[in-house]
Design a protein around this motif. Structure first.
Motif, PDB file in Angstrom:
ATOM      1  N   LYS A  60       0.939  -1.138   0.035  1.00 31.21           N
ATOM      2  CA  LYS A  60       0.132  -0.029  -0.062  1.00 31.21           C
ATOM      3  C   LYS A  60       0.954   1.355   0.109  1.00 31.21           C
ATOM      4  O   LYS A  60       0.606   2.580  -0.678  1.00 31.21           O
ATOM      5  CB  LYS A  60      -0.927   0.056   1.259  1.00 31.21           C
ATOM      6  N   PHE A  61       2.024   1.127   0.904  1.00 31.43           N
ATOM      7  CA  PHE A  61       2.936   2.312   0.865  1.00 31.43           C
ATOM      8  C   PHE A  61       3.570   2.448  -0.579  1.00 31.43           C
ATOM      9  O   PHE A  61       3.714   3.590  -1.040  1.00 31.43           O
ATOM     10  CB  PHE A  61       3.811   2.186   1.964  1.00 31.43           C
ATOM     11  N   SER A  62       4.008   1.380  -1.191  1.00 27.85           N
ATOM     12  CA  SER A  62       4.631   1.100  -2.335  1.00 27.85           C
ATOM     13  C   SER A  62       3.850   1.624  -3.579  1.00 27.85           C
ATOM     14  O   SER A  62       4.318   2.586  -4.386  1.00 27.85           O
ATOM     15  CB  SER A  62       4.892  -0.096  -2.655  1.00 27.85           C
ATOM     16  N   ALA A  63       2.480   1.544  -3.484  1.00 23.49           N
ATOM     17  CA  ALA A  63       1.655   1.872  -4.628  1.00 23.49           C
ATOM     18  C   ALA A  63       1.304   3.465  -4.517  1.00 23.49           C
ATOM     19  O   ALA A  63       1.175   3.965  -5.712  1.00 23.49           O
ATOM     20  CB  ALA A  63       0.152   1.362  -4.246  1.00 23.49           C
ATOM     21  N   ARG A  64       1.671   4.161  -3.390  1.00 23.01           N
ATOM     22  CA  ARG A  64       1.254   5.621  -3.173  1.00 23.01           C
ATOM     23  C   ARG A  64       2.949   6.213  -3.319  1.00 23.01           C
ATOM     24  O   ARG A  64       3.062   7.292  -3.014  1.00 23.01           O
ATOM     25  CB  ARG A  64       0.921   5.938  -1.967  1.00 23.01           C
ATOM     26  N   ASN A  65       3.992   5.366  -3.704  1.00 20.08           N
ATOM     27  CA  ASN A  65       5.253   5.850  -3.957  1.00 20.08           C
ATOM     28  C   ASN A  65       6.005   6.356  -2.613  1.00 20.08           C
ATOM     29  O   ASN A  65       6.753   7.188  -2.622  1.00 20.08           O
ATOM     30  CB  ASN A  65       5.355   7.001  -5.019  1.00 20.08           C
ATOM     31  N   LYS A  66       5.479   5.800  -1.451  1.00 18.47           N
ATOM     32  CA  LYS A  66       6.029   6.275  -0.302  1.00 18.47           C
ATOM     33  C   LYS A  66       7.159   5.587   0.029  1.00 18.47           C
ATOM     34  O   LYS A  66       8.191   5.705   0.705  1.00 18.47           O
ATOM     35  CB  LYS A  66       5.138   5.908   0.987  1.00 18.47           C
ATOM     36  N   ILE A  67       7.167   4.052  -0.317  1.00 19.05           N
ATOM     37  CA  ILE A  67       8.432   3.224  -0.206  1.00 19.05           C
ATOM     38  C   ILE A  67       8.691   2.609  -1.634  1.00 19.05           C
ATOM     39  O   ILE A  67       7.926   2.416  -2.670  1.00 19.05           O
ATOM     40  CB  ILE A  67       8.382   2.332   0.937  1.00 19.05           C
ATOM     41  N   ALA A  68      10.119   2.062  -1.656  1.00 17.99           N
ATOM     42  CA  ALA A  68      10.447   1.030  -2.793  1.00 17.99           C
ATOM     43  C   ALA A  68      11.157  -0.068  -2.003  1.00 17.99           C
ATOM     44  O   ALA A  68      12.073   0.071  -1.293  1.00 17.99           O
ATOM     45  CB  ALA A  68      11.567   2.014  -3.605  1.00 17.99           C
ATOM     46  N   ILE A  69      10.507  -1.079  -2.276  1.00 20.58           N
ATOM     47  CA  ILE A  69      10.836  -2.377  -1.710  1.00 20.58           C
ATOM     48  C   ILE A  69      11.831  -3.141  -2.690  1.00 20.58           C
ATOM     49  O   ILE A  69      11.654  -3.445  -3.906  1.00 20.58           O
ATOM     50  CB  ILE A  69       9.563  -3.322  -1.428  1.00 20.58           C
ATOM     51  N   TYR A  70      13.059  -3.552  -2.219  1.00 23.51           N
ATOM     52  CA  TYR A  70      14.100  -4.246  -2.701  1.00 23.51           C
ATOM     53  C   TYR A  70      14.626  -5.443  -2.070  1.00 23.51           C
ATOM     54  O   TYR A  70      14.032  -5.764  -0.861  1.00 23.51           O
ATOM     55  CB  TYR A  70      15.540  -3.228  -2.772  1.00 23.51           C
ATOM     56  N   ASP A  71      15.660  -6.246  -2.573  1.00 22.32           N
ATOM     57  CA  ASP A  71      15.860  -7.530  -2.109  1.00 22.32           C
ATOM     58  C   ASP A  71      16.817  -7.209  -0.753  1.00 22.32           C
ATOM     59  O   ASP A  71      18.057  -6.848  -1.256  1.00 22.32           O
ATOM     60  CB  ASP A  71      16.540  -8.347  -2.875  1.00 22.32           C
ATOM     61  N   GLY A  72      16.492  -7.169   0.222  1.00 26.49           N
ATOM     62  CA  GLY A  72      17.320  -7.032   1.382  1.00 26.49           C
ATOM     63  C   GLY A  72      17.414  -5.559   1.950  1.00 26.49           C
ATOM     64  O   GLY A  72      17.849  -5.176   2.957  1.00 26.49           O
ATOM     65  N   TYR A  73      16.463  -4.677   1.323  1.00 29.30           N
ATOM     66  CA  TYR A  73      16.417  -3.225   1.827  1.00 29.30           C
ATOM     67  C   TYR A  73      15.380  -2.554   1.377  1.00 29.30           C
ATOM     68  O   TYR A  73      14.540  -2.932   0.481  1.00 29.30           O
ATOM     69  CB  TYR A  73      17.799  -2.380   1.783  1.00 29.30           C
ATOM     70  N   ILE A  74      14.732  -1.362   2.204  1.00 29.82           N
ATOM     71  CA  ILE A  74      13.751  -0.752   1.865  1.00 29.82           C
ATOM     72  C   ILE A  74      14.408   0.742   1.491  1.00 29.82           C
ATOM     73  O   ILE A  74      14.986   1.183   2.380  1.00 29.82           O
ATOM     74  CB  ILE A  74      12.706  -0.989   2.625  1.00 29.82           C
ATOM     75  N   ILE A  75      13.630   1.484   0.629  1.00 28.80           N
ATOM     76  CA  ILE A  75      14.032   2.889   0.498  1.00 28.80           C
ATOM     77  C   ILE A  75      12.766   3.682   1.013  1.00 28.80           C
ATOM     78  O   ILE A  75      11.560   3.400   0.561  1.00 28.80           O
ATOM     79  CB  ILE A  75      14.333   3.246  -0.911  1.00 28.80           C
ATOM     80  N   VAL A  76      12.638   4.388   2.065  1.00 29.92           N
ATOM     81  CA  VAL A  76      11.625   5.481   2.425  1.00 29.92           C
ATOM     82  C   VAL A  76      11.895   6.573   1.570  1.00 29.92           C
ATOM     83  O   VAL A  76      12.802   7.522   1.719  1.00 29.92           O
ATOM     84  CB  VAL A  76      11.557   5.438   3.783  1.00 29.92           C
ATOM     85  N   SER A  77      10.620   7.042   0.976  1.00 25.87           N
ATOM     86  CA  SER A  77      11.088   8.280   0.008  1.00 25.87           C
ATOM     87  C   SER A  77      11.077   9.525   0.862  1.00 25.87           C
ATOM     88  O   SER A  77      11.946  10.564   0.348  1.00 25.87           O
ATOM     89  CB  SER A  77       9.687   8.395  -1.078  1.00 25.87           C
ATOM     90  N   ASN A  78      10.274   9.536   1.946  1.00 24.74           N
ATOM     91  CA  ASN A  78      10.325  10.648   2.611  1.00 24.74           C
ATOM     92  C   ASN A  78       9.938  10.435   3.931  1.00 24.74           C
ATOM     93  O   ASN A  78       8.900   9.911   4.276  1.00 24.74           O
ATOM     94  CB  ASN A  78       9.143  11.676   2.275  1.00 24.74           C
ATOM     95  N   ILE A  79      10.820  10.535   5.238  1.00 25.76           N
ATOM     96  CA  ILE A  79      10.627  10.202   6.413  1.00 25.76           C
ATOM     97  C   ILE A  79       9.361  10.705   7.130  1.00 25.76           C
ATOM     98  O   ILE A  79       8.644  10.358   7.950  1.00 25.76           O
ATOM     99  CB  ILE A  79      11.705  10.162   7.509  1.00 25.76           C
ATOM    100  N   MET A  80       9.262  11.809   6.531  1.00 30.40           N
ATOM    101  CA  MET A  80       7.923  13.025   7.161  1.00 30.40           C
ATOM    102  C   MET A  80       6.778  12.197   6.783  1.00 30.40           C
ATOM    103  O   MET A  80       6.061  12.354   7.528  1.00 30.40           O
ATOM    104  CB  MET A  80       8.096  14.271   6.476  1.00 30.40           C
ATOM    105  N   ASP A  81       6.656  11.383   5.729  1.00 33.01           N
ATOM    106  CA  ASP A  81       5.380  10.754   5.456  1.00 33.01           C
ATOM    107  C   ASP A  81       5.196   9.775   6.285  1.00 33.01           C
ATOM    108  O   ASP A  81       3.954   9.468   6.977  1.00 33.01           O
ATOM    109  CB  ASP A  81       5.421   9.901   3.964  1.00 33.01           C
ATOM    110  N   MET A  82       6.129   8.979   7.164  1.00 32.58           N
ATOM    111  CA  MET A  82       6.173   7.903   7.878  1.00 32.58           C
ATOM    112  C   MET A  82       5.529   8.567   9.385  1.00 32.58           C
ATOM    113  O   MET A  82       4.675   8.179   9.923  1.00 32.58           O
ATOM    114  CB  MET A  82       7.343   7.311   8.321  1.00 32.58           C
ATOM    115  N   LYS A  83       6.414   9.806   9.558  1.00 33.41           N
ATOM    116  CA  LYS A  83       5.855  10.468  10.957  1.00 33.41           C
ATOM    117  C   LYS A  83       4.760  10.722  10.807  1.00 33.41           C
ATOM    118  O   LYS A  83       3.888  10.709  11.994  1.00 33.41           O
ATOM    119  CB  LYS A  83       6.947  11.594  10.808  1.00 33.41           C
TER     120      LYS A  83
END
Length: 433
Positions: A385-408
């Protein structure tokens, strides 16, 4: 210099959330510590006895206060700094050991609350049965080398296993799988967490050649400590990393990651109890292995090491509080968002510059599922759900959070809504009266 301070009855010495590093000793009068239970949200009160310290845990690890200290009567307290505590109090062997025991009880209580929240019941079967269940949990998660090592401990630690043939058959099957997946089994993690001042001092303290005889090396996936076994040793990590895990409801839940400069396995030594968790080598690991008999000579009798140990226990208390707070979040999106924030905090992840809010965290979907206390499919759905809204990108072994303020914002919104709901309930209850 220590400073004597007087407080009138009803005065607040410090508030929950205060950020200061003062440590207090009650000389006369009475002081009450009041906090809020993470799970029940009920007030919890503790009385400070004359001669006792308070405010220690927060001060030693530079964390905000988790309770409010109030004078119940006119009282006198002595205020000291962390530096004064380290210089004047750490040489007191009896006092340091007492604090370690008390703080370890606090930590164990937090673990118990976490296990209760996850619906975990204490294992009541025989040791052999429990160790085999843990080995099968590793096997089912495709960590075959660790499964073999855990099962082999049954043969080594139990003189006459009741199901020796079944254990041997399991070991054989797991070895076949381990060989087939030798390059995939528990790949070495990239440890990005910065070494703090205490850990750096620990590494320096234990680099003396006199400690070389205690050195042990472990390969990737080796079981250094096995849950349910009798505690005989504690360990100091010189290089590599060690994963702390616990068997919960048929799977292994990750409790933490021990980095160079940290000690593990000491809790059961302090409490003289059976191992509550397992410790698994992540990558190539070098440790100093100390026996129970070494505890007094290596830790209690050495003020510098005793301070390292006390700080470590305090650090784990706050980490476990954080984990428990996350598990209490009912909204799954907010829970997972807070886990990502916690991972960013723990890894010290930073952007390329001050304005860059993008962060990389070295976790997998499975890691987040374990931290969230959720099945992997449910965790994957929430992350997608986060990925579909471009909030994160999921990779093999790690995750990129596009903007930590979105998580906060996700987490802050959850707590704001929770406060509003509680306020409405109060208003409704008052209206009924």
């Amino acid at each position: 210099m220590p400073k004597q301070m007087a407080y009138k009855s009803g005065n607040i010495i410090f508030f929950t959330g205060d950020k200061d590093e003062r440590i207090f000793i009650l000389q006369s009068g009475s002081v009450e510590l009041k906090a809020v239970d993470i799970r029940t949200k009920m007030a919890v009160t503790e009385m400070v006895k004359q001669g006792e310290f308070f405010g220690v845990k927060n001060a030693l690890v530079h964390k905000p206060r988790t309770d409010t200290a109030r004078a119940l009567s006119d009282c006198l307290v002595v205020m000291i700094t962390v530096q004064e505590f380290e210089k004047n109090i750490s040489p007191n062997k009896e006092l340091m050991e007492k604090m370690m025991i008390n703080f370890s009880k606090t930590l164990r209580s937090l673990h118990y609350d976490t296990e209760t929240l996850l619906g975990m019941e204490e294992f009541k079967g025989e040791k052999e049965e429990g160790m085999l269940a843990i080995a099968k949990a590793y096997y089912n998660s495709e960590r075959y080398y660790t499964a073999v090592d855990m099962a082999e401990k049954i043969i080594r630690d139990i003189p006459e296993p009741k199901n020796k043939d079944a254990v041997s058959e399991f070991i054989g099957a797991a070895r076949v799988k381990a060989s087939a997946m030798a390059e995939q089994e528990m790949k070495e993690a990239v440890i990005t967490t910065e070494t703090d001042e205490s850990e750096s001092r620990a590494i320096k303290q234990f680099s003396n050649p006199v400690f070389n005889r205690f050195s042990k090396k472990y390969t990737d996936g080796t079981v250094i400590i096995s849950e349910l076994t009798k505690a005989k040793s504690f360990y100091f990590v010189q290089s590599g990393a060690v994963v702390i895990e616990k068997y919960i409801n048929g799977v292994m839940k990750r409790y933490g990651l021990i980095k160079p400069g940290e000690i593990f396995g000491e809790m059961e030594i302090i409490q003289d109890s059976v191992r509550q968790t397992s410790a698994i080598a992540r990558g190539s690991v070098t440790c100093l292995k100390f026996s129970r008999e070494n505890f007094n000579s290596v830790v209690i009798s050495n003020p510098a090491v005793a301070m390292i140990m006390l700080r470590l226990i305090c650090k784990r208390i706050f980490e476990q509080r954080r984990n428990l707070q996350i598990l209490c979040i009912k909204d799954l999106s907010a829970r997972i968002a807070d886990i990502m924030l916690m991972c960013i905090e723990n890894e010290g992840a930073r952007g390329e510059d001050e304005d860059d809010m993008k962060r990389k965290i070295n976790v997998t979907i499975e890691d987040i599922a374990l931290l969230a206390g959720l099945p992997v499919p449910a965790t994957r759905d929430e992350l997608n759900k986060f990925s579909a809204r471009n909030k994160i990108a999921i990779y093999d072994g790690y995750i990129i959070v596009s903007n930590i303020m979105d998580m906060k914002r996700t987490v802050d919104t959850y707590y704001t809504n929770l406060e509003e709901e509680e306020e409405k309930k109060k208003q409704q209850q008052q209206a009924k009266k």
